[in-house]
Design a protein around this motif. Structure first.
Motif, PDB file in Angstrom:
ATOM      1  N   SER A 125       0.835  -1.216   0.000  1.00 22.50           N
ATOM      2  CA  SER A 125       0.000   0.000   0.000  1.00 22.50           C
ATOM      3  C   SER A 125       0.865   1.260   0.000  1.00 22.50           C
ATOM      4  O   SER A 125       0.535   2.236  -0.681  1.00 22.50           O
ATOM      5  CB  SER A 125      -0.925   0.015   1.211  1.00 22.50           C
ATOM      6  OG  SER A 125      -1.916  -0.973   1.072  1.00 22.50           O
ATOM      7  N   ASP A 129       0.433   3.878  -2.836  1.00 19.17           N
ATOM      8  CA  ASP A 129       0.081   5.251  -2.456  1.00 19.17           C
ATOM      9  C   ASP A 129       1.112   6.259  -2.974  1.00 19.17           C
ATOM     10  O   ASP A 129       0.753   7.355  -3.416  1.00 19.17           O
ATOM     11  CB  ASP A 129      -0.058   5.382  -0.939  1.00 19.17           C
ATOM     12  CG  ASP A 129      -1.263   4.623  -0.391  1.00 19.17           C
ATOM     13  OD1 ASP A 129      -2.126   4.188  -1.185  1.00 19.17           O
ATOM     14  OD2 ASP A 129      -1.324   4.446   0.848  1.00 19.17           O
ATOM     15  N   THR A 142      -5.586  -0.353  -5.396  1.00 19.64           N
ATOM     16  CA  THR A 142      -5.236  -0.809  -4.048  1.00 19.64           C
ATOM     17  C   THR A 142      -4.167  -1.893  -4.107  1.00 19.64           C
ATOM     18  O   THR A 142      -3.927  -2.495  -5.159  1.00 19.64           O
ATOM     19  CB  THR A 142      -6.463  -1.382  -3.318  1.00 19.64           C
ATOM     20  OG1 THR A 142      -6.870  -2.593  -3.983  1.00 19.64           O
ATOM     21  CG2 THR A 142      -7.612  -0.382  -3.271  1.00 19.64           C
ATOM     22  N   ALA A 143      -3.571  -2.159  -2.955  1.00 22.83           N
ATOM     23  CA  ALA A 143      -2.600  -3.251  -2.852  1.00 22.83           C
ATOM     24  C   ALA A 143      -3.260  -4.572  -3.236  1.00 22.83           C
ATOM     25  O   ALA A 143      -2.661  -5.395  -3.930  1.00 22.83           O
ATOM     26  CB  ALA A 143      -2.038  -3.317  -1.436  1.00 22.83           C
TER      27      ALA A 143
END
Length: 188
Positions: A125, A129, A142-143
């Motif tokens: 993440s 990000d 997202t991860a």
């Protein structure tokens, strides 16, 4: 944790490491038998196979997690993500049980499993990000999304030789071009 519970947990981890490293039956039943505990005891400590496998490969998980700050300081976000995912794929190629466990990380997880995956998800993440902040990855990625996309690469046999490795490399490059344009091998 009580001393007998801690002893059981350690025996389970030791037995799992031995069973997963060898050929043959790698079932949870086999691991419990080798550890000298019942399956209920095994499930109290490790509610799923994935949770157990991630604990067995704790050192590799720790290396992946601790690499993130260095990657974010020394490489661009997209190249950091690419380097980290290459390392994750390598660990999975060397440890097929780890790869199998990671295939589930992108799906719907129960809370105990989510906690087992938490360090890796948090590390990934941070990379996702950083790419989102740099505008090098689609907003909202997202991860879990990235792990879901990576999953098929682990299905390419590590025993297949150069042809499968070449295919894995080629597909990884396609994945990275889709996730982070400009993060291909020529830029590394």
């Amino acid at each position: 944790m009580r001393s007998d519970a801690l002893s059981n947990r350690l025996r389970i981890l030791e037995a799992a490491a031995e069973v997963l490293a060898g050929p043959g039956d790698t079932s949870l039943k086999s691991i419990a038998r080798r550890a000298g505990v019942g399956q209920g005891t095994l499930y109290r400590h490790f509610p799923s196979r994935e949770c157990l496998v991630l604990q067995v490969y704790g050192e590799e998980v720790e290396e992946l997690v601790t690499a993130v700050p260095g990657l974010l300081t020394t490489l661009s976000p997209q190249h950091g993500l690419c380097a980290w995912l290459r390392r994750l794929l390598y660990v999975g190629r060397c440890a097929p049980e780890f790869a199998e466990a990671m295939r589930g990380a992108g799906g719907v997880l129960t809370e105990p499993c989510r906690e087992a995956y938490r360090p890796l998800l948090d590390a990934l993440s941070a990379l996702v990000d950083a790419n989102a902040a740099a505008g090098t990855i689609a907003a909202g990625t997202t991860a879990e999304d990235v792990l879901t996309l990576l999953g098929p690469l682990w299905r390419i046999s590590a025993d297949g030789g150069d042809q499968d490795r070449d295919r894995e490399t080629r597909l990884f490059e396609v994945l990275m071009r889709g996730l982070c344009p400009g993060a291909g091998p020529a830029d590394q």
